[in-house]
Design an enzyme around this catalytic site. Structure first.
Site, PDB file in Angstrom:
ATOM      1  N   ASN A  51      -3.943  -0.497  -6.277  1.00  8.80           N
ATOM      2  CA  ASN A  51      -2.886  -1.504  -6.263  1.00  8.80           C
ATOM      3  C   ASN A  51      -2.793  -2.281  -7.572  1.00  8.80           C
ATOM      4  O   ASN A  51      -1.732  -2.821  -7.907  1.00  8.80           O
ATOM      5  CB  ASN A  51      -3.093  -2.481  -5.097  1.00  8.80           C
ATOM      6  N   ASP A 111       2.781   4.253 -12.089  1.00 14.31           N
ATOM      7  CA  ASP A 111       3.352   4.526 -10.770  1.00 14.31           C
ATOM      8  C   ASP A 111       3.010   5.937 -10.311  1.00 14.31           C
ATOM      9  O   ASP A 111       2.925   6.204  -9.110  1.00 14.31           O
ATOM     10  CB  ASP A 111       4.877   4.334 -10.822  1.00 14.31           C
ATOM     11  N   GLU A 129       0.778   2.439   0.010  1.00 12.79           N
ATOM     12  CA  GLU A 129       2.145   2.973  -0.010  1.00 12.79           C
ATOM     13  C   GLU A 129       3.164   1.861   0.159  1.00 12.79           C
ATOM     14  O   GLU A 129       4.195   1.832  -0.533  1.00 12.79           O
ATOM     15  CB  GLU A 129       2.323   4.019   1.088  1.00 12.79           C
ATOM     16  N   ASP A 132       3.364  -0.049  -3.089  1.00 15.03           N
ATOM     17  CA  ASP A 132       4.046   0.765  -4.102  1.00 15.03           C
ATOM     18  C   ASP A 132       5.551   0.763  -3.883  1.00 15.03           C
ATOM     19  O   ASP A 132       6.342   0.432  -4.775  1.00 15.03           O
ATOM     20  CB  ASP A 132       3.483   2.191  -4.047  1.00 15.03           C
ATOM     21  N   HIS A 133       5.985   1.122  -2.682  1.00 20.66           N
ATOM     22  CA  HIS A 133       7.414   1.228  -2.409  1.00 20.66           C
ATOM     23  C   HIS A 133       8.090  -0.138  -2.392  1.00 20.66           C
ATOM     24  O   HIS A 133       9.270  -0.256  -2.744  1.00 20.66           O
ATOM     25  CB  HIS A 133       7.641   1.958  -1.088  1.00 20.66           C
ATOM     26  N   ASP A 136       8.679  -0.872  -5.943  1.00 21.16           N
ATOM     27  CA  ASP A 136       9.738   0.025  -6.422  1.00 21.16           C
ATOM     28  C   ASP A 136      11.122  -0.517  -6.064  1.00 21.16           C
ATOM     29  O   ASP A 136      12.081  -0.327  -6.818  1.00 21.16           O
ATOM     30  CB  ASP A 136       9.577   1.421  -5.802  1.00 21.16           C
TER      31      ASP A 136
END
Length: 331
Positions: A51, A111, A129, A132-133, A136
């Site tokens: 992370n 990324d 996840e 991350d998303h 994004d």
């Protein structure tokens, strides 16, 4: 200190049962990017939490936005009908574009390796996840907003309305890809993602070496042609893009939470009401438009940061992990 409870017990149970599933058939991704990332991740120390890589990569895109906001706040610096060096809009220095190219390359690389670092360190999980998303979803605004500085905003560049359509196209593609995963349980990674990142890096780099004017071709018209079919409201100025984008970020993250936890996605969220009110005020009272939209953008930003921070804290508490460090296995 108590943690704000955004996630329901049902969602937390859903996260416990979540398994990541994706299909990536892009030749560029499979034969170029992944082999490169597999090499790069070996350089990364094992004590660095995945992370941290995700967040630092995101900060590089934020840095680009902040940098170009300083040098091109009104998006006039690259406009073709304003002679360079005249008026209050001096051109963006070439070194800024070189820095933006480097930052974007580093952001894309980090990324790409965060998931590999998670598997390498045995720390894969739903939090990574989601983190991350979720980040994004923010870059869907920051990256197009930075690219716009290359072209400018006047009649022979990209007008605010045209940029608004472009931005909605990007936001819609991101949203529909996660909606598809919500329905199919599989994330289908588009061929265009790595290609687009490579093109953005090239545009930054070429602009820094040869200047902005090289991009002033009719191809600019084609960049946004597909976006004209998006349904939207338009309040008449650049300011609309910011609150609408951040409302979408908030909406995207809630969809991702529902998709990953296999729970029903809510139809609406409370931010839609002040957003509609802000757009209504902007249309009815044009003189209040900028102030109204900046206030709405600030509300949406604070609300989403609060949501993101407390969702991460709640998941960390539930799974007995830390977001930015790897738990000592001897504990």
């Amino acid at each position: 200190m108590s943690v704000k409870r955004y996630l329901t017990p049902e969602q937390l149970v859903g996260f416990e049962n979540y398994k990541y599933s994706a299909q990536d058939t892009s030749p560029l991704s499979n034969y170029v990017m992944h082999p490169f990332w597999n090499t790069v991740v070996k350089i990364c120390p094992r004590w660095i939490a995945p992370n941290v890589l995700t967040f630092v990569g995101f900060l590089f895109t934020v840095a680009n936005f902040v940098l170009l906001s300083f040098y091109d706040y009104s998006y006039y610096a690259s406009s073709v009908d304003i002679p360079p060096g005249t008026g209050p809009y001096p051109p963006v220095p070439n070194w800024v574009w070189i820095v933006c190219a480097l930052n974007h390359f580093l952001a894309h690389t980090l990324d790409g390796i965060d998931g590999k670092q998670a598997r390498r360190t045995g720390t894969s999980g739903p939090l990574g996840e989601l983190f991350d998303h979720g980040l994004d979803s923010w870059t869907t605004f920051f990256i197009p907003a930075c690219i716009w500085s290359i072209f400018g905003r006047t009649d022979y560049s990209i007008s605010p309305l045209r940029f608004y359509f472009i931005l909605w196209n990007v936001l819609s593609c991101f949203y529909t890809s996660h909606w598809e995963k919500y329905l199919t349980k599989i994330l289908f990674l588009p061929w265009g993602y790595d290609i687009s990142q490579a093109l953005i890096f090239a545009i930054y780099l070429v602009t820094g070496i040869w200047g902005q004017q090289i991009w002033k071709f009719e191809i600019v018209q084609g960049i946004s042609s597909g976006a004209m079919f998006e349904f939207m409201m338009y309040a008449g100025s650049l300011g609309t893009s910011l609150p609408m984008s951040f409302w979408n970020v908030y909406n995207h993250c809630r969809l991702i939470v529902s998709q990953m936890s296999s729970t029903r996605c809510e139809l609406l969220n409370w931010l839609l009401l002040p957003l509609a009110l802000a757009v209504g005020i902007a249309i009815t009272f044009p003189t209040l438009e900028l102030a109204t939209l900046l206030i709405m953008g600030s509300i949406a930003t604070v609300a989403h940061i609060h949501y993101g921070v407390y969702v991460v804290r709640q998941m960390c508490d539930h799974f007995h992990i830390k977001c930015f460090s790897i738990k000592d296995r001897t504990e």
